[in-house]
Design an enzyme around this catalytic site. Structure first.
Site, PDB file in Angstrom:
ATOM      1  CE  LYS A 146       5.175 -34.104   3.325  1.00  0.00           C
ATOM      2  NZ  LYS A 146       3.710 -34.202   3.354  1.00  0.00           N
TER       3      LYS A 146
ATOM      4  CB  SER B 175       2.995 -34.193   7.085  1.00  0.00           C
ATOM      5  OG  SER B 175       2.612 -34.495   5.754  1.00  0.00           O
TER       6      SER B 175
ATOM      7  CB  SER C 100      -0.100 -33.346   4.720  1.00  0.00           C
ATOM      8  OG  SER C 100      -0.339 -34.150   5.846  1.00  0.00           O
TER       9      SER C 100
END
Lengths: 60, 467
Positions: free
Chosen positions: B81, B156, B180
């Protein structure tokens, strides 16, 4: 955008917010009010908060 | 590239690599070609690192050929990420605010994956600063759901979920402050673990909210997830929240059945606190029946209402996130996308006393949940209340933040594992969440893998990507 909202933002150092940003600020703080109203009242005085502070060198 | 190779699991690939039947260089090359062919449709990556990947793959291949196999992650492609530091590569957090921010050090999780011999393919799309939501006003487009690219892929850790569902890599890292990791796991039909708070070091990862942030593995299967957590778990004395607990063998209980296990069902989260989508609710109830028929002792347990965890968690999250972003919001608010700016500004007017009251409430909620969990080995509940909505449906996207049962376990810090639990009539993934007492991740993996083996949901892949 109303002056009260602009003054509120300015007091927080947010004096570069445009009208669009101020509208977002207003929506965001109104939305947070809903959560804040749910915070409990009357917790025992000795009830600790959740925190991770430890003195340096302390072994957990 | 065959779909078989694209959707090879980490555990299967590791066995093939160890046996020298799969070349790490050929594996990485094939995945990079697949990404090149398909990612224009899904935007899982915001930065690829092909030269670095092939250098790492060649090194791994040489070491394995010389008899120095390091473990299941040796030669394994993975992606991170975009809020996780890799030395020399920009940690942008998918934001104009951080463009060009080259990391000076690796995050601890990056160090561990590299030490295990992993092959980094690149940095993955996220909601801006892990809070913004799918946005079209940022330097990179939002990730799309491989099951239907007009639909939200969760967030996310959106690129992590999308890339796994698309067969771009077998393993990725996500982060989870209010859900997330588990949200994209639900939306994309993959497996995501938010381990116990403090289990995985946060050092070198852009914070969202210090006391709620978790870093965790995202994979297609439960076994793969256990193998990846094994690599990244462990004490970090430089992370003040790191837990100095022994790291167990996360694969030790895999393959065991559920006979005699006490499984709590947190039904009120998805029936009375929030009314879940009927297909999602039925998937959960079917899972409860399946586990009971397999010999588990299922009992309903009650926790405080979902709205209490949501309020407590959101006050803490907003206050801590605003502390991180205050200066940038004052100096360059125009550099944020609209969604992130609005969500971050929510913290601007929270009073100190409200933040402390939320932290005091947090311990009370933690103790109430611990009492409810005293009589069970694991609990089952919803992750998302709905299958993925359309990515252009603003109202449904906003509802996604409260129509979920993930925040309770950021507040308590307990581990939560989300796995696929079927498909909606529209062909979109459904999911379930398993939750345990702190540091009982092996038990979650045991139950999760049992369910996965019986149902076979993880064997399905998006039809448009099976080439």
């Amino acid at each position: 955008m109303n002056q009260e909202l602009r003054d509120k933002a300015r007091a927080l150092g947010l004096d570069r917010l445009t009208d669009e940003h101020l509208a977002q600020f207003e929506r965001a703080t109104n939305s947070m009010e809903h959560h804040l109203r749910r915070l409990p009242h009357g917790m025992p005085p000795a009830q600790e908060p959740a925190h991770v502070y430890r003195a340096k060198g302390d072994v957990a | 590239m065959s779909a078989e190779l694209a959707f090879l699991g980490l555990a299967q690939a590791a066995e093939l690599i160890r046996a020298k039947k799969l070349s790490p260089v050929e594996y990485a090359t094939a995945l990079l070609a697949r990404i090149d062919r398909h990612d224009k449709k899904f935007n899982a990556f915001i930065a690829l690192t092909p030269e670095r990947a092939l250098a790492a793959a060649r090194k791994a291949e040489a070491e394995i050929a010389a008899g120095n196999w390091r473990g299941p992650f040796h030669g394994m492609p993975y992606a991170l990420k975009a809020i996780i530091d890799v030395e020399g590569i920009a940690t942008t957090a998918h934001s104009k605010v951080m463009t060009g921010n080259a990391a000076s050090h690796d995050a601890v999780v990056t160090e561990r994956l590299q030490a295990a011999g992993g092959v980094l393919l690149g940095k993955l799309s996220t909601h801006e600063f892990a809070i913004g939501g799918p946005s079209f006003d940022l330097p990179w487009p939002p990730a799309r759901n491989p099951w239907d690219r007009d639909h939200f892929c969760g967030g996310s850790s959106s690129g992590s979920g999308a890339g796994l569902a698309a067969g771009f890599f077998p393993a990725a890292l996500g982060t989870d402050t209010g859900g997330s990791i588990r949200n994209p796991a639900s939306m994309c039909g993959i497996t995501g673990m938010k381990a116990t708070y403090g289990r995985v070091s946060r050092r070198g990862v852009m914070p969202l909210a210090f006391s709620l942030d978790h870093i965790g593995p995202m994979t297609r299967t439960v076994r793969d997830n256990a193998l990846m957590l094994q690599v990244i778990a462990g004490h970090d004395p430089e992370d003040p929240a790191s837990a100095n607990e022994p790291v167990p063998d996360y694969a030790a209980m895999l393959g065991q059945d559920v006979k005699g296990l006490r499984i709590g069902v947190i039904r009120h989260f998805y029936t009375t606190d929030v009314a879940g989508d009927p297909e999602q609710v039925e998937a959960l109830e079917a899972a409860v029946r399946l586990l009971a028929e397999a010999g588990a002792i299922t009992t309903e347990i009650s926790l405080p209402p979902l709205q209490d965890f949501s309020a407590c968690g959101q006050v803490i999250l907003a206050a801590e996130a605003y502390a991180v972003h205050e200066q940038w919001l004052q100096e360059k608010p125009q550099d944020y996308g609209a969604r992130a700016r609005e969500r971050l500004l929510a913290g601007a007017t929270i009073r100190a006393v409200d933040y402390v009251q939320a932290l005091r409430w947090r311990l009370k909620l933690r103790d109430q949940v611990a009492a409810a969990f005293a009589g069970v080995d694991v609990a089952i509940t919803a992750s998302s209340m709905d299958p993925a909505c359309r990515i252009d449906d603003d109202e449904a996207l906003a509802a996604n933040y409260w129509r979920q049962a993930r925040m309770p376990f950021n507040v308590t810090g307990q581990p939560g594992l989300v796995i696929p639990a079927g498909f909606s009539s529209g062909g979109l993934p459904l999911s379930l969440q398993l939750v345990g007492r702190p540091f009982t991740e092996p038990m979650l993996y045991r139950v999760g893998q049992f369910y996965e083996d019986v149902t076979g949901w993880t064997k399905r892949h998006p039809a448009a990507l099976t080439d």
